[in-house]
Motif scaffolding. Structure first.
Motif, mmCIF file in Angstrom:
data_model
loop_
_atom_site.group_PDB
_atom_site.id
_atom_site.type_symbol
_atom_site.label_atom_id
_atom_site.label_comp_id
_atom_site.label_asym_id
_atom_site.label_seq_id
_atom_site.Cartn_x
_atom_site.Cartn_y
_atom_site.Cartn_z
ATOM 1 N N UNK B 62 -17.811 46.398 2.487
ATOM 2 C CA UNK B 62 -16.717 46.143 1.536
ATOM 3 C C UNK B 62 -16.293 44.685 1.720
ATOM 4 N N UNK B 63 -16.401 43.915 0.652
ATOM 5 C CA UNK B 63 -16.239 42.458 0.767
ATOM 6 C C UNK B 63 -15.113 41.941 -0.129
ATOM 7 N N UNK B 64 -14.320 41.056 0.413
ATOM 8 C CA UNK B 64 -13.292 40.369 -0.358
ATOM 9 C C UNK B 64 -13.605 38.886 -0.430
ATOM 10 N N UNK B 65 -13.130 38.236 -1.492
ATOM 11 C CA UNK B 65 -13.344 36.790 -1.647
ATOM 12 C C UNK B 65 -12.036 36.126 -2.053
ATOM 13 N N UNK B 66 -11.676 35.067 -1.348
ATOM 14 C CA UNK B 66 -10.548 34.228 -1.760
ATOM 15 C C UNK B 66 -11.113 32.889 -2.205
ATOM 16 N N UNK B 67 -10.923 32.599 -3.481
ATOM 17 C CA UNK B 67 -11.426 31.350 -4.048
ATOM 18 C C UNK B 67 -10.324 30.317 -4.014
ATOM 19 N N UNK B 68 -10.488 29.272 -3.236
ATOM 20 C CA UNK B 68 -9.465 28.231 -3.194
ATOM 21 C C UNK B 68 -9.887 27.051 -4.046
ATOM 22 N N UNK B 69 -8.978 26.624 -4.895
ATOM 23 C CA UNK B 69 -9.265 25.503 -5.777
ATOM 24 C C UNK B 69 -7.981 24.748 -6.036
ATOM 25 N N UNK B 89 -6.739 31.252 -5.005
ATOM 26 C CA UNK B 89 -5.683 30.484 -4.348
ATOM 27 C C UNK B 89 -5.626 29.087 -4.960
ATOM 28 N N UNK B 90 -4.454 28.679 -5.365
ATOM 29 C CA UNK B 90 -4.273 27.300 -5.834
ATOM 30 C C UNK B 90 -3.555 26.515 -4.753
ATOM 31 N N UNK B 91 -4.078 25.344 -4.450
ATOM 32 C CA UNK B 91 -3.550 24.586 -3.316
ATOM 33 C C UNK B 91 -2.542 23.526 -3.741
ATOM 34 N N UNK B 92 -2.227 23.468 -5.024
ATOM 35 C CA UNK B 92 -1.238 22.487 -5.478
ATOM 36 C C UNK B 92 -1.636 21.058 -5.186
ATOM 37 N N UNK B 93 -2.908 20.754 -5.369
ATOM 38 C CA UNK B 93 -3.391 19.380 -5.161
ATOM 39 C C UNK B 93 -3.862 19.110 -3.750
ATOM 40 N N UNK B 94 -3.554 20.021 -2.811
ATOM 41 C CA UNK B 94 -3.982 19.778 -1.424
ATOM 42 C C UNK B 94 -5.482 19.980 -1.271
ATOM 43 N N UNK B 95 -6.059 19.211 -0.343
ATOM 44 C CA UNK B 95 -7.521 19.182 -0.231
ATOM 45 C C UNK B 95 -8.059 20.115 0.854
ATOM 46 N N UNK B 96 -7.228 21.017 1.358
ATOM 47 C CA UNK B 96 -7.699 21.945 2.387
ATOM 48 C C UNK B 96 -6.767 23.154 2.426
ATOM 49 N N UNK B 97 -7.168 24.151 3.188
ATOM 50 C CA UNK B 97 -6.285 25.280 3.502
ATOM 51 C C UNK B 97 -6.016 25.263 5.007
ATOM 52 N N UNK B 98 -4.822 25.635 5.405
ATOM 53 C CA UNK B 98 -4.534 25.827 6.824
ATOM 54 C C UNK B 98 -4.380 27.330 7.079
ATOM 55 N N UNK B 99 -4.008 27.675 8.314
ATOM 56 C CA UNK B 99 -3.924 29.096 8.673
ATOM 57 C C UNK B 99 -2.812 29.817 7.911
#
Lengths: 222, 222
Positions: B62-69, B89-99
């Motif tokens: 069973x697989x989940x995917x979070x697409x960050x853009x 996931x929308x990062x609001x212009x940020x170029x990475x995700x943190x924890x």
């Protein structure tokens, strides 16, 4: 082979970047040196395109290149071997250049007598779009293998660019890539950007790009 | 078609990211859900590879995917159509995700019953390398068209990755790309990373990647 100078540029967090960029642009205009901020993803073919561009314009214009990278100086040696006055900028892990960093680079490059300077920005479609470096024009390269959906995913980069060069068109047929769809997607973000498909490898489309550069440099110096 | 949830994630500037990442990793371990942080340049073929991966493992995991853009939700709809539980996931212009951002995403995705979650990080070889998201493993994709010199230019990304997938190998012959040179360049930065060449289009090399995933999920749950 002349040893490439490597500069560790540092962001000036206190300065107002937009003001610094405007001042730098005005100074370069007075001096008759046109600065182009060249932005793209990693591996879009920036250095190959620059090398072909230098070959085409070597007899007409004095050109400088500032190669910005997190690390390495391989590209600076490549463009130097194609006749440019070259310098390497290291960003110390930062994903973009601002106007202060650009000015440090230009000071170290030495712009006297140069008609045109390319700032090869860090390979990244996000951060560099947010910072005015003081360049006269913003040019972005999208390689055909990256796909025609990129304006939907990296909107700001397409919004701020004056010219979109579509590189590696000689291999576009091997990818799910449509120039028509790319044009539609760019138009959603930017009704005014010029779009020029080309291949530095086959020479296709290079004349239009070289003509664009000639006209912009002439207008900048007029 | 189920409407994709879009989450505007925000960085928690106050938290200690490494501590938050370690806590998230421990929690996911307790719950038996393995999180993979999938990183690459724009246009490396992440979504195509994920779609093929979902097709191969649909009956087993069973697989989940979070697409960050930075923007858009096209990829989330694509992976959903291949059987994943998907969220954008929308990062609001940020170029990475943190924890903290990753945890917000997981909470909204809902991980109960999921064996494996892919975090498709923002297309960028610089910023995402600097942040531990709490993932069990870091996997990066380098597409053959990007060139074998990339470990020299984006060293940290290659340094932190457990596995380097070399995508679009079906078209490698049309580019100045050498798997041998890439391997040498990766080794300069990371003696331990596995390197798997593959093509989601032809299926070449996909078995090795699917086997790697099976073994890692089994080890995570053991």
């Amino acid at each position: 082979m002349e040893k490439i100078k490597v500069i560790e540029v540092k962001e000036n967090v206190l300065a107002n970047n937009d003001r610094a960029a405007a001042a730098l642009r005005a100074k370069l205009h007075d001096e008759g040196t046109m600065l182009i901020n060249l932005m793209s993803s990693p591996g879009s073919g920036k250095t190959t395109l620059l090398s072909a561009t230098l070959d085409a314009l070597a007899d007409e214009l004095a050109i400088g290149v500032m190669e910005a990278d997190v690390d390495s100086d391989v590209d600076a040696y490549t463009v130097q071997s194609h006749g440019a006055k070259a310098i390497q900028l290291h960003t110390g892990g930062m994903c973009h250049l601002d106007a202060a960093m650009t000015e440090q680079g230009l000071r170290n490059l030495g712009t006297e007598g140069l008609d045109l300077v390319f700032l090869e920005n860090v390979g990244n479609l996000i951060c560099p779009a947010e910072f005015d470096t003081g360049a006269a024009k913003k040019v972005m390269i999208l390689s055909a293998p990256e796909g025609h959906d990129k304006p939907l995913k990296y909107p700001l980069m397409f919004e701020v660019s004056d010219l979109v060069l579509v590189s590696k068109m000689d291999v576009a047929q091997y990818f799910d890539f449509s120039l028509e769809k790319l044009t539609e997607n760019v138009r959603l973000r930017n009704p005014h950007a010029q779009i020029l498909p080309l291949s530095a490898k086959t020479g296709e489309g290079m004349d239009a790009w070289i003509d664009w550069l000639r006209a912009e440099v002439a207008a900048w110096k007029a």
